[in-house]
Design an enzyme around this catalytic site. Structure first.
Site, mmCIF file in Angstrom:
data_model
loop_
_atom_site.group_PDB
_atom_site.id
_atom_site.type_symbol
_atom_site.label_atom_id
_atom_site.label_comp_id
_atom_site.label_asym_id
_atom_site.label_seq_id
_atom_site.Cartn_x
_atom_site.Cartn_y
_atom_site.Cartn_z
ATOM 1 N N HIS A 160 18.814 0.453 -0.351
ATOM 2 C CA HIS A 160 17.405 0.822 -0.244
ATOM 3 C C HIS A 160 16.558 -0.385 0.163
ATOM 4 O O HIS A 160 15.739 -0.296 1.083
ATOM 5 C CB HIS A 160 16.901 1.379 -1.574
ATOM 6 C CG HIS A 160 15.442 1.707 -1.563
ATOM 7 N ND1 HIS A 160 14.950 2.914 -1.090
ATOM 8 C CD2 HIS A 160 14.351 0.976 -1.939
ATOM 9 C CE1 HIS A 160 13.623 2.903 -1.172
ATOM 10 N NE2 HIS A 160 13.241 1.750 -1.688
ATOM 11 N N CYS A 206 0.826 -1.212 0.000
ATOM 12 C CA CYS A 206 0.000 0.000 0.000
ATOM 13 C C CYS A 206 0.859 1.260 0.000
ATOM 14 O O CYS A 206 0.397 2.333 -0.385
ATOM 15 C CB CYS A 206 -0.943 0.001 1.198
ATOM 16 S SG CYS A 206 -0.107 -0.088 2.801
#
Length: 413
Positions: free
Chosen positions: A79, A42
């Site tokens: 990351h 999400c």
């Protein structure tokens, strides 16, 4: 072959854009080569690709370019490791993302590069959670309410909860209490239909709001989060229940603004009343604690990213080193075969000495080039060194070799 990351997240794009990317199957199929993993939640949509130069160039024209970030090699690994550790989450340290990374890995098309990347990411995520307390401090009012209840009782297993109000905040508090072992005994709301709907999700018996005082004798925790303009539970109501409880403590959490619970309840013995200001202080302390733990987690993640970067760079030079040594050994043995007639006249000891001497010469000649190439692998010029060695010794005509011969793992069906 490069590691390429293209994606966007809650840091870069609003939810309507993230929804569009998450649902855009054509975009994903267009960008995904033979080795790729799509991490879609999400809060983010990210494509991790083992891409050659041609595939990397195609990514430059992707629609929504201003909202995308693009990282390569060690920066892309750093990351992902931060994502798996919960350091890039909306709530730092949340644990759900690690399972989402694992699911993306299992569903992706991975070969040696992405297999190594995602296995290391999962290791980093587990290590951060095991060696830091980044996920333990509450960072929402609802979570703080559950944490305080556990502090009061020591253990929430078997503790019964009365939930007043069926809104979002009340449900979050109920779920936090359930996660710590508590039981939702009853659920009161002005709308009986809404109370029944929430009761089906979190358990408990729906009751009328007017019957809240009748439930106090049989519960351990009261959570109130209504939108009422007036008090829904008075001191007198609690005082009558205490007579029946006979010294059993009652923990009351008032998350409503304006307050649902009479502040005078806190004057009663064996009652522990907390309002929204108390809980927000706990939340702020929790956020400060997570920031401190986050510093330790960031150091772990950076260390793991450096390890991955060194491994990635070695993929360029290790095959070249292997090929160079194989070519040198091939030449050495060929020359010994050519001299076989003369060697046959030697004793076994002398032939062994010749074998050993030629092998030592080869090893000494290749020692310094091998060391220099391994040193170059840790920097930005490893591929240049490897290419130069292949050209100088004519290795490009043979098999290029691989630093990892494991076959690509097939996605789960």
């Amino acid at each position: 072959m490069q590691l390429v990351l293209v994606g966007t997240s809650h840091h870069h794009a609003p939810v309507d854009v993230r929804e569009r990317l998450a649902a855009d199957g054509d975009l994903v199929d267009e960008l995904m080569p033979d080795e790729a993993v799509c991490l879609s939640t999400c809060n983010r949509t990210e494509l991790y690709l083992a891409a050659g130069e041609a595939a990397s160039a195609r990514l430059a024209g992707v629609e929504l370019e201003p909202l995308l970030y693009r990282l390569r090699d060690e920066a892309a690994a750093l990351h992902l490791f931060r994502v798996a550790a919960g350091l890039d989450s909306l709530v730092p340290g949340e644990g759900e993302i690690l399972g989402q990374v694992r699911a993306a890995y299992e569903e992706g098309r991975v070969g040696p590069l992405l297999d190594r990347l995602f296995r290391q990411a999962l290791h980093v995520g587990k290590r951060v959670r095991a060696e830091t307390a980044i996920g333990e401090s509450p960072t929402s009012v609802a979570a703080a309410a559950a944490a305080l209840a556990q502090q009061v009782f020591g253990e929430l297993a078997g503790r019964r909860v009365l939930l007043i109000g069926a809104g979002k905040t009340g449900e979050q508090a109920a779920r936090s209490l359930l996660a710590r072992g508590a039981e939702i005994a009853a659920l009161a709301n002005r709308s009986s239909a809404r109370a029944a709907a929430l009761a089906r999700r979190v358990g408990g018996r729906p009751i009328a709001l007017e019957r809240v005082a009748d439930q106090l004798a049989g519960v351990d925790v009261v959570v109130s989060a209504t939108s009422s303009a007036s008090v829904v539970l008075r001191k007198e109501d609690v005082e009558r229940a205490l007579a029946v409880r006979r010294g059993v403590p009652l923990f009351l959490i008032d998350i409503a603004v304006p307050r649902d619970l009479d502040p005078a309840i806190d004057e009663l013995d064996d009652c522990y009343l907390y309002d929204i200001d108390d809980l927000e202080a706990v939340v702020e302390a929790g956020l400060a604690g997570r920031r401190r733990e986050g510093e330790a987690a960031e150091a772990m993640v950076a260390q793991e990213a450096q390890r991955f970067g060194a491994w990635l760079a070695s993929r360029d030079v290790v095959p070249a080193i292997t090929q160079l040594r194989a070519r040198a050994e091939e030449i050495r043995r060929a020359e010994l075969v050519r001299a076989q007639g003369k060697l046959d006249r030697l004793s076994d000891a002398d032939r062994h000495a010749v074998e050993s001497l030629t092998a030592q010469i080869v090893n000494k000649l290749l020692h310094l080039p091998t060391v220099r190439m391994k040193e170059a692998a840790a920097g930005a010029h490893g591929a240049v060194y490897a290419d130069a060695v292949r050209r100088l010794f004519g290795l490009e005509d043979g098999a290029q070799g691989r630093s990892d011969d494991s076959p690509p793992r097939q996605p789960r069906q």
